[in-house]
Design an enzyme around this catalytic site. Structure first.
Site, PDB file in Angstrom:
ATOM      1  N   HIS A  50      34.207 -31.958 -23.808  1.00  0.00           N
ATOM      2  CA  HIS A  50      34.601 -30.998 -24.826  1.00  0.00           C
ATOM      3  C   HIS A  50      35.820 -30.436 -24.322  1.00  0.00           C
ATOM      4  CE1 HIS A  50      34.193 -27.692 -27.438  1.00  0.00           C
ATOM      5  NE2 HIS A  50      34.195 -26.896 -26.636  1.00  0.00           N
ATOM      6  N   ARG A  90      34.091 -23.732 -17.660  1.00  0.00           N
ATOM      7  CA  ARG A  90      34.314 -22.715 -18.373  1.00  0.00           C
ATOM      8  C   ARG A  90      33.333 -21.987 -19.038  1.00  0.00           C
ATOM      9  NH1 ARG A  90      35.663 -22.201 -23.805  1.00  0.00           N
ATOM     10  NH2 ARG A  90      35.652 -24.457 -24.266  1.00  0.00           N
ATOM     11  N   HIS A 117      30.152 -30.333 -23.655  1.00  0.00           N
ATOM     12  CA  HIS A 117      29.466 -29.184 -24.075  1.00  0.00           C
ATOM     13  C   HIS A 117      27.989 -29.733 -24.477  1.00  0.00           C
ATOM     14  CE1 HIS A 117      28.372 -26.436 -27.191  1.00  0.00           C
ATOM     15  NE2 HIS A 117      29.428 -25.615 -27.101  1.00  0.00           N
ATOM     16  N   GLU A 140      27.676 -22.820 -29.286  1.00  0.00           N
ATOM     17  CA  GLU A 140      26.942 -22.050 -28.834  1.00  0.00           C
ATOM     18  C   GLU A 140      26.355 -20.778 -29.663  1.00  0.00           C
ATOM     19  OE1 GLU A 140      28.379 -22.287 -24.812  1.00  0.00           O
ATOM     20  OE2 GLU A 140      28.023 -20.294 -24.419  1.00  0.00           O
ATOM     21  N   GLN A 176      34.513 -30.461 -18.982  1.00  0.00           N
ATOM     22  CA  GLN A 176      33.135 -30.037 -19.284  1.00  0.00           C
ATOM     23  C   GLN A 176      32.600 -30.641 -20.517  1.00  0.00           C
ATOM     24  OE1 GLN A 176      33.259 -26.091 -21.873  1.00  0.00           O
ATOM     25  NE2 GLN A 176      32.204 -25.665 -20.227  1.00  0.00           N
TER      26      GLN A 176
END
Lengths: 254, 597
Positions: B367, B409, B242, B255, B240
């Protein structure tokens, strides 16, 4: 700009005693972190230079060092804060934190520091069964607020190793351990405050603090360390419960 | 060489490792449990997690574990194993409550319950609007989890080997777990830890890429070690990015900033997520937002032509958008100071920006590993795609692929994963250790580690490890990042092969000593990164579709006919073998659908 580094070196495998070594780096930017520059020295010039680091943004607490005479995290200090504005060069002196035995270069033995930490019961104690409905123990936002500051501690040791009382007597538990105790003493859910206060009222506890205030500016998390120590001293005298109530009525700002 | 005997050894002391250690010791009265970590436990990367831990407590509004499960499956672009997602979402609730009972200082609602906030991809399944599911302690939730678990380990007198770096996995002739080999960093001496069970919890490997939120120590040691022992790695192509790393540094900006109302703006001041995710906009899944940012940058809509966008959480902007949306919430400077203090600190320290007054410059940052060491829902490590296990071997947390996160995720699910599956790993390892015996050690158990360390300590080639690392990170960022093509991945594989040859045949180091030789340790970690990078690229090349974080420009659509399966990569006679035979578990009944936010 240019950065002139003066680094305290010591490898007991090969050196009889510590010494200073100079390194020069070109193309240094004001926004560079000191940690990045130490990496450049290690990766480009001298792989034997040893220091701890991990997260590189001021959260893990690995890289506390004495930089230009003050305790800081190498990953949280920028060249711009060490150089005069518009300067063509900067001089950066780096040494291990003081008061703990040096293992190699900038790496010290953290075990005495963690032994003090473990001594203050740095863990939550509540022997009552949790709520019967299987849910969380309740705590009001106001109760939560009075120990917020001391929950920020990352155990980097910058405070303890800036403390002249600790330098003079390594058996003093030191500011970091007191902050850790404070975090539980002022938690409304915890039941071991009086035991912790007994530990901290002993000769190597809070009374070795002479309110020199070195610890507060040394903290990279901006915890008001000296205030936390003062609140623990008051709690010893007033009792934890009364001191908690007093902090609550004053809105968390003693 | 020193030899130790334990019932259970836990490798890694972050959230998963410490939770596993607590449960292992509680479930094995009189047993011996050790935690081995190359860092002091409180340095572990769990401590940098910010925004929250996801659990459908429903403290502020209606929520259900089934909604959490569905959001997780959808977020994972339907690659998540639904039997594992069920465990995650159901047990999340008791896991968060357990953390509170262990003393974790969550933020509180006025009624004294745990406070919750909005987070990307977590929704009310009826209205499709963001739901408050992320349980938080300011913006240092991970720090609080790590501290709380370490404190409890001290209370329970768990045995720690701090600053011991595990470098090999020992297996008996009949394929059972026999222990691990570690170097004591302070002295350079080797230690063999015999044990009935081993729990791997070493976290991720973001240092494969040049821009990452990950700590320097996240070098994929766990997967590399098991890979070299012939065990498979699962879904390694899914890593991932981010969307909001602080521009230039990659430091994570949670986030939670968007959960509090922050919006992403391009160089024209447009809230571009309205175009990519019309319903939940800035709270879409991370893969969706990272791609949107790349597309905005590619179209020349970065800030002032530079490769970043703005994350704007200034009360002025946030309140304007809230008012436009008919939302009665308003924020002020005090909200930001109270809920996002560390973010303020990072932005001021590293970017000279005060988020209360100015937008934050952000760009995607490597990330989180969705893939890793394959396990079943009992945290048992799989020996092959058919589900056979390695007796006594367990993995949990980011290093494991169970797989709850599938192809992408959701925010807050990493912390949930650590606690839920760390707990299971500890419990299951204890059950196993109760009946298992201590397998015999292979002859010369520390020999291979000793040989590699001797080679590194004495190598006299012409290439510094820093040079190899930099080139690996750049090629992976360029070719195996947010967007990928066959051509690019092949170029990366060719570069990686050259770099591996240089690492093997032309390396040079400066430090020939034993005491705290970080020159040698970093070189060893580079070896692990190179292996993990190569498996990642090879797995990415074979998956000819786009799903979640794996986005192939040459195969832009998801292909459920061919690829509703997990990738298993194994090293066989020096070659990477890929297997796509393990189907995705769909037992909750969430059939793949088009994924829109």
């Amino acid at each position: 700009m240019k950065a002139h580094f003066r680094i305290r070196r010591f490898n007991p495998e090969t050196n009889a005693k510590p010494y200073w070594q100079d390194f020069t780096l070109d193309n240094v930017a004001p926004a560079d972190r000191v940690l990045e520059l130490l990496h450049r020295i290690k990766w480009e010039q001298d792989g034997t230079l040893a220091f701890r680091r991990s997260c590189a943004h001021g959260v893990c607490g690995s890289d506390a060092m004495r930089i230009n005479g003050r305790n800081m995290l190498a990953c949280k200090v920028l060249v711009s804060s060490l150089a005069a504005e518009g300067a063509e060069s900067v001089t950066i002196q780096v040494e291990p934190i003081l008061g703990l035995p040096v293992i190699k270069d900038l790496i010290v033995d953290m075990e005495p520091f963690f032994a003090h930490y473990r001594a203050v019961m740095p863990y939550f104690v509540n022997n009552d069964p949790p709520p019967a409905d299987g849910r969380e123990r309740r705590q009001s936002p106001e109760e939560r607020a009075i120990f917020d500051d001391s929950t920020k501690c990352i155990l980097c040791a910058a405070c303890t190793t800036s403390c002249p009382s600790f330098w003079a007597n390594g058996s003093y538990v030191g500011p970091a351990a007191i902050v850790q105790a404070h975090r539980f003493i002022f938690d409304s859910r915890d039941q071991a405050a009086e035991q912790r206060l007994d530990i901290l009222a002993a000769p190597d506890g809070v009374w070795r603090c002479r309110t020199i205030f070195n610890c507060t500016p040394a903290c990279p998390r901006e915890i008001e360390v000296t205030r936390a120590i003062g609140e623990v001293k008051l709690a010893i005298q007033m009792g934890a419960e009364r001191m908690r109530a007093r902090k609550m009525t004053r809105g968390g700002t003693e | 060489m020193h030899t130790h005997e334990f019932d259970i050894v836990v490798v890694g002391a972050g959230g998963a490792g410490l939770m596993a250690a607590l449960y292992a010791s509680q479930n094995l009265p009189g047993g011996k449990v050790a935690v081995i970590s190359k860092l002091y436990p409180t340095r572990s990367h769990t401590g940098t997690a910010q925004g929250g831990i996801g659990a459908a407590l429903g403290n502020l509004e209606e929520d259900h574990w089934e909604w959490h499960a569905f959001d997780t499956v959808k977020g994972g672009d339907y690659l998540s194993d639904q039997n594992a997602v069920r465990v995650l979402a159901q047990e999340a609730i008791s896991a968060v409550i357990e953390l509170e009972h262990l003393g974790l200082p969550f933020d509180r609602n006025p009624d004294g319950t745990i406070s919750q906030r909005r987070f990307g991809g977590h929704t009310n399944n009826k209205t499709r609007q963001p739901v408050r599911r992320a349980c938080h302690a300011a913006d240092r939730t991970g720090h609080m989890i790590l501290q709380t678990l370490y404190q409890q380990c001290i209370k329970n007198q768990i045995t720690f080997f701090d600053e011991y770096h595990v470098m090999d996995q020992l297996l008996s002739d009949d394929g059972r777990t026999a222990g691990v080999v570690a170097i004591q960093i302070g002295t350079g001496e080797l230690h063999v830890f015999r044990s009935k069970a081993v729990i791997w919890a070493t976290g991720g490997w973001g240092r494969v890429w040049s821009v990452t939120s990950n700590a320097h120590s996240l070098t994929g040691d766990g997967p590399a070690i098991l890979w070299r022992r012939g065990l498979p790695l699962e879904d390694m192509e899914f890593f991932q990015f981010h969307p909001t790393g602080l521009y230039g540094l990659g430091v994570l900006i949670t986030e939670g900033v968007r959960g509090e109302g922050g919006v992403l703006l391009n160089g024209r001041g447009e809230r571009f997520m309205e175009r990519y995710a019309p319903t939940i906009k800035d709270l879409a899944s991370r893969d969706v937002i990272s791609r949107a940012i790349y597309l905005e940058l590619k179209a020349g809509r970065g800030i002032g032509g530079k490769p970043y966008v703005h994350l704007d959480v200034t009360p002025k902007t946030v309140n304007r958008y809230l008012a436009e949306a008919g939302d009665s919430r308003r924020i002020d400077a005090a909200t930001i100071h109270q809920k996002l203090p560390d973010i303020l600190d990072f932005c001021k320290t590293y970017a000279g920006v005060d988020p209360v007054e100015q937008p934050i410059p952000v760009a995607p940052t490597a990330h989180y590993a969705m893939g890793g060491i394959p396990t079943n829902v009992d945290a048992e490590v799989l020996a092959a795609a058919d589900g056979t296990i390695v007796p006594g071997l367990y993995a949990a947390g980011e290093v494991a692929c169970v797989s709850v996160h599938g192809a992408n995720r959701l925010g807050t699910n990493s912390l949930t994963d650590l606690i839920v599956f760390g707990r299971i790993a500890g419990k299951k390892a204890a059950e196993y250790a109760r009946s298992a015996d201590l397998p015999p050690l292979p002859p010369d158990p520390s020999g291979p580690v000793q040989a590699e360390l001797d080679r590194l300590r004495t190598c006299k080639g012409g290439t510094r490890p820093g040079e190899i690392r930099r080139r690996m990170q750049e090629t992976m960022m360029d070719h195996v990042g947010v967007f990928r093509t066959a051509e690019g991945i092949q170029a990366a594989l060719a570069t990686l092969r050259d770099l591996k040859a240089a690492f093997r045949d032309d390396l040079t180091l400066d430090d020939r000593g034993y005491r705290f030789n970080t020159d040698v340790l970093e070189a060893w970690e580079l070896g692990a990164l190179l292996d993990v990078a190569e498996v990642t690229a090879a797995s990415a090349l074979a998956r000819q579709e786009s799903r979640g974080a794996h986005s192939r420009e040459d195969f832009p659509k998801r292909d459920d006919e061919r690829f509703l399966v997990h990738t298993f990569a194994t090293l066989v006679d020096g070659e990477i073998q890929l297997n796509h035979s393990r189907p995705v578990d769909l037992s909750l009944g969430y059939q793949p659908q088009e994924r829109v936010y």
